[in-house]
Design a protein around this motif. Structure first.
Motif, PDB file in Angstrom:
ATOM      1  N   ARG A 100      25.294  30.781  -2.465  1.00  0.00           N
ATOM      2  CA  ARG A 100      24.559  29.224  -1.624  1.00  0.00           C
ATOM      3  C   ARG A 100      25.600  28.754  -1.808  1.00  0.00           C
ATOM      4  O   ARG A 100      26.814  28.412  -2.197  1.00  0.00           O
ATOM      5  CB  ARG A 100      23.911  28.874  -3.027  1.00  0.00           C
ATOM      6  N   TYR A 489       6.012  32.107  -0.475  1.00  0.00           N
ATOM      7  CA  TYR A 489       6.732  30.843  -0.600  1.00  0.00           C
ATOM      8  C   TYR A 489       7.874  31.413   0.201  1.00  0.00           C
ATOM      9  O   TYR A 489       7.924  32.178   0.752  1.00  0.00           O
ATOM     10  CB  TYR A 489       7.484  29.953  -1.868  1.00  0.00           C
ATOM     11  N   VAL A 490       7.467  30.022   1.754  1.00  0.00           N
ATOM     12  CA  VAL A 490       7.970  30.526   2.766  1.00  0.00           C
ATOM     13  C   VAL A 490       9.129  29.252   2.663  1.00  0.00           C
ATOM     14  O   VAL A 490       8.640  28.140   2.490  1.00  0.00           O
ATOM     15  CB  VAL A 490       7.962  30.312   4.014  1.00  0.00           C
ATOM     16  N   THR A 491       9.990  30.147   3.595  1.00  0.00           N
ATOM     17  CA  THR A 491      11.491  28.424   4.110  1.00  0.00           C
ATOM     18  C   THR A 491      11.675  28.683   5.417  1.00  0.00           C
ATOM     19  O   THR A 491      12.202  29.515   6.337  1.00  0.00           O
ATOM     20  CB  THR A 491      12.646  28.571   3.104  1.00  0.00           C
ATOM     21  N   GLU A 495      12.973  22.938  11.910  1.00  0.00           N
ATOM     22  CA  GLU A 495      12.171  21.700  11.316  1.00  0.00           C
ATOM     23  C   GLU A 495      11.483  22.295  12.671  1.00  0.00           C
ATOM     24  O   GLU A 495      10.212  22.380  13.081  1.00  0.00           O
ATOM     25  CB  GLU A 495      11.988  20.300  12.280  1.00  0.00           C
ATOM     26  N   ALA A 498      10.052  24.852  11.477  1.00  0.00           N
ATOM     27  CA  ALA A 498       8.394  25.416  10.679  1.00  0.00           C
ATOM     28  C   ALA A 498       7.070  24.127  11.442  1.00  0.00           C
ATOM     29  O   ALA A 498       6.378  24.652  10.735  1.00  0.00           O
ATOM     30  CB  ALA A 498       8.864  24.099   9.735  1.00  0.00           C
ATOM     31  N   TRP A 516       8.210  19.460  -0.056  1.00  0.00           N
ATOM     32  CA  TRP A 516       9.345  18.703   0.846  1.00  0.00           C
ATOM     33  C   TRP A 516       9.138  17.933  -0.106  1.00  0.00           C
ATOM     34  O   TRP A 516       8.603  16.927  -0.979  1.00  0.00           O
ATOM     35  CB  TRP A 516       8.432  17.459   1.685  1.00  0.00           C
ATOM     36  N   ARG A 619      11.428  18.957   5.906  1.00  0.00           N
ATOM     37  CA  ARG A 619      10.121  19.568   6.610  1.00  0.00           C
ATOM     38  C   ARG A 619       9.876  21.511   6.224  1.00  0.00           C
ATOM     39  O   ARG A 619       9.061  21.951   6.730  1.00  0.00           O
ATOM     40  CB  ARG A 619       9.090  19.176   7.541  1.00  0.00           C
ATOM     41  N   LEU A 620      10.639  21.973   5.339  1.00  0.00           N
ATOM     42  CA  LEU A 620      10.866  23.523   5.785  1.00  0.00           C
ATOM     43  C   LEU A 620      10.300  23.987   4.872  1.00  0.00           C
ATOM     44  O   LEU A 620       9.745  25.537   4.978  1.00  0.00           O
ATOM     45  CB  LEU A 620      12.618  23.756   5.668  1.00  0.00           C
ATOM     46  N   ARG A 621      10.058  24.154   3.763  1.00  0.00           N
ATOM     47  CA  ARG A 621       8.978  25.087   2.924  1.00  0.00           C
ATOM     48  C   ARG A 621       8.095  25.089   2.120  1.00  0.00           C
ATOM     49  O   ARG A 621       7.150  23.133   2.315  1.00  0.00           O
ATOM     50  CB  ARG A 621       9.994  24.575   1.548  1.00  0.00           C
ATOM     51  N   TYR A 622       7.232  25.328   2.008  1.00  0.00           N
ATOM     52  CA  TYR A 622       6.305  25.945   2.076  1.00  0.00           C
ATOM     53  C   TYR A 622       5.014  26.778   0.701  1.00  0.00           C
ATOM     54  O   TYR A 622       5.783  27.387   0.806  1.00  0.00           O
ATOM     55  CB  TYR A 622       5.182  25.944   3.130  1.00  0.00           C
ATOM     56  N   ASN A 648      13.587  34.435   3.565  1.00  0.00           N
ATOM     57  CA  ASN A 648      13.070  33.154   3.293  1.00  0.00           C
ATOM     58  C   ASN A 648      11.443  33.803   2.913  1.00  0.00           C
ATOM     59  O   ASN A 648      10.967  32.832   2.776  1.00  0.00           O
ATOM     60  CB  ASN A 648      13.046  32.480   4.534  1.00  0.00           C
TER      61      ASN A 648
END
Lengths: 803, 219
Positions: A100, A489-491, A495, A498, A516, A619-622, A648
């Motif tokens: 990271r 969980y996905v990233t 954008e 996404a 988000w 708005r990348l993670r869900y 991801n």
């Protein structure tokens, strides 16, 4: 005279090497544990300071968006045109493989001198740095870790940078972070032209902040370091118990010598001075060993601490030690001061001893009867203080003061309680041997009490910390099950991706829930605001501590917010109160949820309101709800068909394992210090028993002569140590549980902002009791074996006045 | 014969040298007989007494108690013999500091499982200890402590009393009182007595005298 007196005083140590070892090891352990913890804390704080220094956050004022979010660089240009001497910075996180990275984008041309590392601007570095494809500066270990990474500019080593930090030109940073034209903040040069336009006129929505005296991260990690310090202090105190016992015994045994020296003309002041010098010399020798030990402890524990700080707080701390001469000297000073504190009482007694005092050593039991009364009174006073602190104390310092008062009070009360129990046993004993056993044990108590007090402290700390950690683990595991209800969980990488991902997922899943968030100040401390979709996943599973009727509906409509427990406690907010979000928008609090393991305050609002208030929110993670049987197939399809990188896509089990891993690591250091404290207590017991065993012969020889075998006496000695260890364990149990309660209900709440339910784990106590018995047994085994092997001729010396 | 020594030799190593304390020592003590063991300092009186008590083993020769050779016994058997058959009185009293006078008095008898409370009471009475029974050794004078030690040695009605300078730490008047009590009680119980003493005056009060000198016993 000085040399002769010193030789006479030192001769004691040659004749009693065990006492010397006991004193030296006790002091070395105390110093080692304390300096070890200080080294870890010092290293971490130095890293925070370096992080703050890196871009001059601690020296330069900054201009930021009022809501703490990034803003467009057009505003920067407007300010420059209006005469403001400012320099843009873009900051963000990105992941390269397992690493990271914290990306720091700077503009070395406009930055004030010293605001940007000299390596970046010095020599011929500037041009390649600011012109594509650019150059990235990083710490040596980061450069080695990133060696084969693609997609990054050419890497250059820059000494002094923190691991995991990449310094690049702001243009490169905007590309790496997928934030074209974005700026996190502006560094304000100290010298500004007179008459420039006011900030509010040129760039409304931006605010100027004064230089930060401390980095944000150090505010978050304060409680972690305070916990470490408290443990270091406890270990230091346990070590000093050993020193106090060894010095006390050495002085007690030399009373005759002191009297003789004074009688033949050594002045009292000279004697005290020589004794003081003796202590200082011993302390310096032992302190040096202790500081080296502390270095070893810190070096061994630092990687775990660094991993914890990274996992829990995102703080970057190198896993290697870099200590100053001041630390080494400070360690020696601590050793000398500790030895002085542990010897003060003994020196005072010599100072007060009349010249014609009885030559024979005082009977320990009789002398201790008086001190036991004083000690018990002090214990009662400390218990009252602890009670007062529990009732009226506020904050972390009061929490630790409560812990200190409670532990010290319990330790001081131990000899009196044990004495009362042994007296009761003696009264009810019927056999001569049993009666002697109890009475003799009671007589041994003064000599053993310091070791037993150390054992009590170590056991209580083990029970308390063990109960806290196990309670935490049990609660945390259940909480994770609630909190991580979604199956996958996905990233997305960008954008655009996404947007495609949402479309791709819609027909294949039950629900796609956005994760988000924006970061920004909440109640004056670093925090984050999350947007939450209106879905039964949250209504059914979210771990709420308090909730108002209709709260989820109001959140979905953008009319209320939910906050985590940390924010509730830190800001004193309750449902119904108004919460000010970054940027100034205010919402009523409709509920509070538990959020273990998170040091920050957080709020949840409706996702529509989040995007309205913070349009630039990534708005990348869900989180994806899907039939659990389909998880593996969907995860595979996301990688193979849709083209998401495998890193991801994370399933629920992996996130849980990662969370538990971070959690376990958080307590690795605590557990290690716990074991070390137990080791110190065990050593204290061994040294006390060994020392006493050399003084036991006059008490044991008559009993042997009256018809007991050495073997039976040895077994009785062993049994005595086991019995005392067992009694101490029994007494440590309520103290440990009280300690756990204080840790869970007072210290944790003040330090981390969450309160955990307390669970009891009797199996752990049984294991600890076995460990205590083992420690007592091992400590007593050697003296018992020595007694068993004592030649009758040595026992006879007690009676023989002639041969 | 109650106690018998045959051709006993004992020495010890000191500073790499072997020091022979005595050799070829033979003697006997009958039941009801009071024997003084005298000799100059370092002649080995206490060492011989310790051999008689089974506290140590001779290098050569045998010590027999009631015909049982002590040297052949295991540690536990010798300890049992000491508990049940021997009463020991030391110069330094060697009372158990953690127990009160009453418990000290009956200690050995109770260890041997032969406590006789009436006899212990009588001993306490005769030794003038009744008002002191609840006190601890450190609260007693030297004479009082030695009286407790004598009481402890006699409480189990042992066959043999071994006393190592029992009045050596007491002034003459107190020493005489203690001796009167010791000799009176020993005679009363019919036990044999072997007492180490420096004092010719005390030795003269006993039935017989053994003198250790130059590493041998002179009669």
């Amino acid at each position: 005279m000085i040399r002769a007196t010193l030789a006479a005083l030192m001769s004691h140590w040659w004749r009693h090497p065990l006492q010397l070892v006991s004193l030296a090891v006790g002091l070395a352990l105390a110093t080692g544990l304390w300096t070890g913890v200080q080294a870890i804390n010092g290293q971490a704080r130095d890293s925070y300071d370096r992080a703050a220094r890196l871009l001059g956050q601690n020296r330069f004022a900054t201009i930021e968006a009022a809501d703490g979010q990034r803003f467009g660089q057009a505003r920067y240009v407007a300010l420059r045109r209006a005469g403001w001497q400012v320099s843009p910075v873009l900051e963000g996180a990105m992941r390269v493989g397992d690493l990271r990275l914290r990306i720091l984008g700077v503009d070395p041309v406009t930055a004030p001198p010293d605001a940007v590392p000299r390596t970046v601007t010095g020599g011929g570095s500037l041009l390649p740095f600011i012109t594509p494809p650019g150059v990235a500066f990083a710490a040596p270990q980061t450069v080695s870790a990133l060696d084969a990474a693609s997609g990054l500019p050419a890497l250059r080593v820059a000494e002094g940078l923190l691991p995991g930090v990449l310094v690049v030109d702001i243009g490169i940073a905007q590309r790496l972070l997928s934030a074209p034209g974005a700026v996190s903040r502006l560094i304000v040069a100290p010298e500004q032209p007179v008459g420039r336009a006011p900030l509010a006129d040129v760039a409304p929505g931006l605010v100027q902040r004064a230089p930060q005296a401390r980095a944000d991260i150090s505010r978050l990690t304060d409680s972690f370091h305070l916990n470490l310090t408290a443990f270091g202090l406890l270990s230091f105190a346990v070590g000093l118990f050993i020193v106090h016992a060894a010095v006390g015994l050495a002085f007690e045994q030399r009373r005759t010598l002191f009297r003789t020296l004074r009688a033949i003309g050594v002045p009292l002041v000279g004697l005290i001075a020589l004794l003081g010098a003796e202590i200082v010399v011993l302390a310096l020798g032992a302190g040096l060993a202790g500081v080296a030990l502390g270095y070893g402890i810190a070096a061994a524990l630092l990687p775990d601490v660094a991993a914890t700080l990274r996992g829990l707080y995102g703080a970057s701390v190198p896993g290697t030690l870099d200590l100053s001469a001041g630390w080494w000297l400070g360690g020696l000073a601590v050793a000398v001061l500790g030895a002085a504190a542990a010897s003060a009482q003994s020196l005072w007694r010599v100072w007060r001893m009349p010249l014609l005092a009885p030559a024979q050593p005082r009977a320990w039991a009789r002398a201790s009867a008086r001190s036991m009364v004083a000690q018990s009174a002090l214990a009662a006073g400390l218990a009252m203080a602890a009670l007062a602190l529990a009732l009226w104390g506020q904050g972390l310092v009061a929490g630790f003061a409560l812990l200190a008062a409670m532990l010290l009070g319990a330790a001081l009360a131990l000899p009196a309680v044990l004495s009362a129990l042994l007296w009761g046993a003696e009264r009810t004993a019927t056999g001569a041997l049993a009666q002697w056993f109890w009475a003799d044990t009671r007589q041994q108590l003064p000599g053993l009490s310091l070791a037993l007090m150390a054992l009590l402290l170590a056991l209580a700390a083990n029970i308390g910390v063990g109960t806290m950690v196990a309670s935490f683990r049990q609660t945390f595991t259940g909480w994770l099950d609630q909190r991580l209800a979604s199956e996958l969980y996905v990233t997305a990488a960008s954008e655009a991706q996404a947007a495609r991902l949402r479309t791709w997922l819609a027909p294949r899943t039950d629900a796609v829930l956005p994760i988000w968030s924006v970061e920004g100040p909440l109640a004056g401390a670093p925090g984050a605001v999350f947007g939450v979709a209106d879905h039964r996943t949250y209504r059914d599973n979210w771990p709420m501590l308090r909730i108002q009727p209709g709260a989820w509906d109001r959140v979905a409509q953008g009319r209320a917010a939910l906050i985590n427990e940390q924010l509730m406690r830190r800001a004193g907010l309750v449902p119904g109160d108004m919460l000010r979000l970054p940027g100034g928008h205010a919402l009523p609090v409709a509920g509070v949820y538990s959020d273990y393991g998170n040091p920050r305050g957080e709020a949840m609002i409706g996702v529509d309101l989040l995007t309205a208030l913070y349009p630039q929110v990534p708005r990348l993670r869900y989180a994806i709800r899907v039939d659990p049987a389909q998880v593996a197939a969907l995860a595979r399809a996301l990688v193979e068909d849709f083209g998401l990188p495998p890193d991801n896509v994370t399933d629920q089990a992996r996130i849980k394992a990662m969370s538990l891993g971070i959690f376990e690591q958080t307590f690795t250091v605590t557990a290690a210090l716990n074991v070390l404290t137990m080791g110190v207590a065990g050593f204290a017991m061994l040294m006390s028993l060994l020392t006493l065993s050399t003084m036991r012969l006059p008490q044991l020889a008559p009993v042997w002569a009256l018809g007991l075998t050495r073997a039976r006496l040895a077994w009785l000695e062993l049994g005595r140590a086991l019995m005392l260890a067992a009694l101490t364990m029994v007494l440590a149990l309520p103290v440990g549980l009280l300690l756990a309660w204080v840790l869970l209900a007072v210290v944790n709440v003040a330090a981390f902002g969450w309160r955990l339910p307390m669970h009891l784990f009797p199996a752990d106590w049984a294991r600890l009791a076995a460990l205590a018995l083992l420690a007592g047994g091992l400590a007593a085994a050697w003296p018992a074996l020595r007694l068993l092997r004592t030649a009758p001729a040595d026992l006879l010396k007690v009676f023989a006045h002639e041969r | 014969m109650l106690l018998e020594g045959r051709d006993i030799a004992k020495g010890y190593d000191s500073g790499g040298e072997h020091v022979q304390v005595f050799s070829g020592v033979s003697f006997s003590v009958a039941s009801g007989e009071a024997v003084a063991l005298t000799g100059e300092s370092g002649s080995g009186k206490s060492t011989l007494l310790h051999l008689c008590a089974g506290l140590d083993r001779p290098d050569r020769g045998q010590v027999r108690l009631d015909g049982v050779p002590l040297g052949a016994l295991r540690d536990a058997s010798r300890a049992r013999l000491r508990r049940t058959r021997i009463g020991l009185v030391f110069q330094q009293f060697n009372l158990i500091p953690s127990l009160p006078v009453a418990a000290n008095l009956s200690f050995q008898a109770r260890l041997a499982g032969r406590e006789d409370t009436a006899w212990t009471g009588t001993l306490a009475e005769r030794l003038g200890l009744t008002p002191l029974l609840r006190r601890y050794p450190e609260q007693l004078s030297g004479g009082q402590q030695q009286r407790v030690a004598i009481g402890r040695a006699l409480a189990g009605r042992p066959g043999l009393i071994l006393a190592d300078e029992p009045t050596g730490n007491l002034d003459e008047a107190t020493g005489d009182t203690v001796m009167d009590l010791l000799l009176g009680l020993v005679a009363e119980t019919g036990a044999g007595l072997l007492m180490v003493t420096h004092s010719r005056r005390l030795a003269d009060r006993l039935d017989r005298r053994l003198r250790l000198s130059g590493g041998a016993l002179c009669r």
